[in-house]
Motif scaffolding. Structure first.
Motif, mmCIF file in Angstrom:
data_model
loop_
_atom_site.group_PDB
_atom_site.id
_atom_site.type_symbol
_atom_site.label_atom_id
_atom_site.label_comp_id
_atom_site.label_asym_id
_atom_site.label_seq_id
_atom_site.Cartn_x
_atom_site.Cartn_y
_atom_site.Cartn_z
ATOM 1 N N PHE A 1 44.739 64.537 1.889
ATOM 2 C CA PHE A 1 44.392 63.433 2.536
ATOM 3 C C PHE A 1 45.548 62.503 3.211
ATOM 4 O O PHE A 1 45.579 62.191 4.420
ATOM 5 C CB PHE A 1 43.524 62.672 1.519
ATOM 6 C CG PHE A 1 42.113 63.078 1.430
ATOM 7 C CD1 PHE A 1 41.425 64.238 2.100
ATOM 8 C CD2 PHE A 1 41.654 62.425 0.195
ATOM 9 C CE1 PHE A 1 40.337 64.519 1.657
ATOM 10 C CE2 PHE A 1 40.267 62.834 -0.125
ATOM 11 C CZ PHE A 1 39.908 63.974 0.782
ATOM 12 N N LEU B 1 44.285 67.337 -3.452
ATOM 13 C CA LEU B 1 43.247 66.903 -2.733
ATOM 14 C C LEU B 1 43.876 65.563 -1.958
ATOM 15 O O LEU B 1 43.834 65.155 -0.522
ATOM 16 C CB LEU B 1 41.692 66.591 -3.149
ATOM 17 C CG LEU B 1 40.753 66.446 -2.213
ATOM 18 C CD1 LEU B 1 40.763 67.390 -0.916
ATOM 19 C CD2 LEU B 1 39.425 66.067 -2.878
ATOM 20 N N ASP C 1 33.317 63.382 4.726
ATOM 21 C CA ASP C 1 32.526 64.419 4.049
ATOM 22 C C ASP C 1 33.517 64.964 2.984
ATOM 23 O O ASP C 1 33.073 64.939 1.577
ATOM 24 C CB ASP C 1 32.266 65.828 4.763
ATOM 25 C CG ASP C 1 31.303 65.244 5.891
ATOM 26 O OD1 ASP C 1 30.744 64.260 5.654
ATOM 27 O OD2 ASP C 1 31.245 66.017 6.807
ATOM 28 N N LEU C 2 34.995 65.037 3.140
ATOM 29 C CA LEU C 2 35.899 65.197 2.059
ATOM 30 C C LEU C 2 35.918 64.304 0.869
ATOM 31 O O LEU C 2 36.301 64.392 -0.337
ATOM 32 C CB LEU C 2 37.150 65.574 2.507
ATOM 33 C CG LEU C 2 37.337 66.821 3.413
ATOM 34 C CD1 LEU C 2 38.875 67.038 3.808
ATOM 35 C CD2 LEU C 2 37.064 68.030 2.439
ATOM 36 N N VAL D 1 33.693 64.739 -1.795
ATOM 37 C CA VAL D 1 34.062 65.825 -2.740
ATOM 38 C C VAL D 1 35.155 65.073 -3.590
ATOM 39 O O VAL D 1 35.126 65.482 -4.968
ATOM 40 C CB VAL D 1 34.966 66.754 -2.073
ATOM 41 C CG1 VAL D 1 35.380 68.023 -2.899
ATOM 42 C CG2 VAL D 1 33.888 67.693 -1.087
ATOM 43 N N ALA D 2 36.227 64.336 -3.166
ATOM 44 C CA ALA D 2 37.138 63.743 -4.071
ATOM 45 C C ALA D 2 36.374 62.850 -5.114
ATOM 46 O O ALA D 2 36.735 62.879 -6.452
ATOM 47 C CB ALA D 2 38.080 62.986 -3.383
ATOM 48 N N PHE E 1 34.860 64.530 9.232
ATOM 49 C CA PHE E 1 35.477 65.545 8.266
ATOM 50 C C PHE E 1 36.109 64.821 7.122
ATOM 51 O O PHE E 1 35.701 65.355 5.942
ATOM 52 C CB PHE E 1 36.482 66.431 8.875
ATOM 53 C CG PHE E 1 37.305 67.426 8.073
ATOM 54 C CD1 PHE E 1 38.434 67.200 7.746
ATOM 55 C CD2 PHE E 1 36.663 68.554 7.628
ATOM 56 C CE1 PHE E 1 39.219 68.112 6.822
ATOM 57 C CE2 PHE E 1 37.262 69.358 6.617
ATOM 58 C CZ PHE E 1 38.615 68.986 6.309
ATOM 59 N N CYS E 2 36.888 63.873 7.433
ATOM 60 C CA CYS E 2 37.487 63.338 6.258
ATOM 61 C C CYS E 2 36.325 62.512 5.430
ATOM 62 O O CYS E 2 36.394 62.177 4.189
ATOM 63 C CB CYS E 2 38.520 62.135 6.833
ATOM 64 S SG CYS E 2 40.029 62.911 7.547
#
Length: 219
Positions: free
Chosen positions: A155, A151, A109-110, A113-114, A106-107
């Motif tokens: 994190f 964001l 994938d994020l 986005v960042a 999950f991280c």
């Protein structure tokens, strides 16, 4: 003949004959009973008899054998305790790792986005347009900057942190070399350029930083 029979009859009725028969019979019966008791007795032999030393050696042999068995069982028990403790610690470590790194994908994938938000914020901030359009772009740039900061705080809350490798030494566990740059004023092996940020989750690298490393110029 009659006188002899009467004489024997008087002898049989005499106290001497009764005394001899009574105690003798009593003694004989008691002796038999005593002899039978001695024959059926379970008492161990006396120390002076040969059977006593043999029984003592047998007991000593059994005692030594039992002591060896007790030592063997004690060692096995201690090894079993050590093995169970090792298994318990490993299981606990696996559970802790699962809790910490269960959101690793999950991280990852994020992180993408960042990257997009950061690139958009940089491109908008770099534009120079006159009038209201410039003001609108500045507001969009500020909003994207706030979104990126938010964001990054999310994190950090979950143990995901962005690396800051510029100025540090190249580490193959954290960095991936994309290019080499001349070492101008810095020591060779120093990271001078970052083309893609790297991230760590609770101290474990989940994405390497793509960097440029300073090298000595070949002239």
């Amino acid at each position: 003949m009659a006188s002899v029979a009467s004489r024997w009859a008087r002898l049989a009725r005499s106290p001497l004959c009764r005394w001899t028969r009574g105690p003798s019979a009593t003694f004989s019966t008691a002796a038999q009973r005593s002899t039978g008791d001695e024959c059926s007795s379970d008492d161990p032999p006396s120390p002076d008899e040969p059977g006593h030393s043999l029984a003592l050696r047998n007991l000593q042999h059994r005692a030594v054998k039992l002591e060896a068995e007790v030592r063997d069982l004690t060692e096995r028990y201690q090894r079993a305790l050590a093995d169970s403790e090792t298994v318990r610690r490993r299981t606990q470590k696996f559970v802790e790792d699962a809790k910490l790194f269960g959101i690793q994908s999950f991280c990852r994938d994020l992180v993408e986005v960042a990257d997009i938000l950061e690139k958009a914020s940089d491109s908008i901030a770099g534009e120079a347009t006159p009038g209201d359009q410039k003001s609108a772009l500045e507001k969009v740039s500020e909003g994207l900057a706030l979104l990126e900061a938010k964001l990054q705080s999310v994190f950090a809350k979950h143990g995901l942190q962005k690396m800051a490798p510029i100025g540090g030494k190249y580490d193959p566990y954290d960095h991936e070399i994309i290019c080499h740059v001349p070492a101008e004023g810095v020591q060779p092996g120093t990271v001078t350029l970052v083309t893609q940020d790297g991230y760590k989750l609770h101290g474990r690298t989940i994405r390497h930083a793509q960097v440029g490393v300073a090298v000595e110029s070949q002239e």
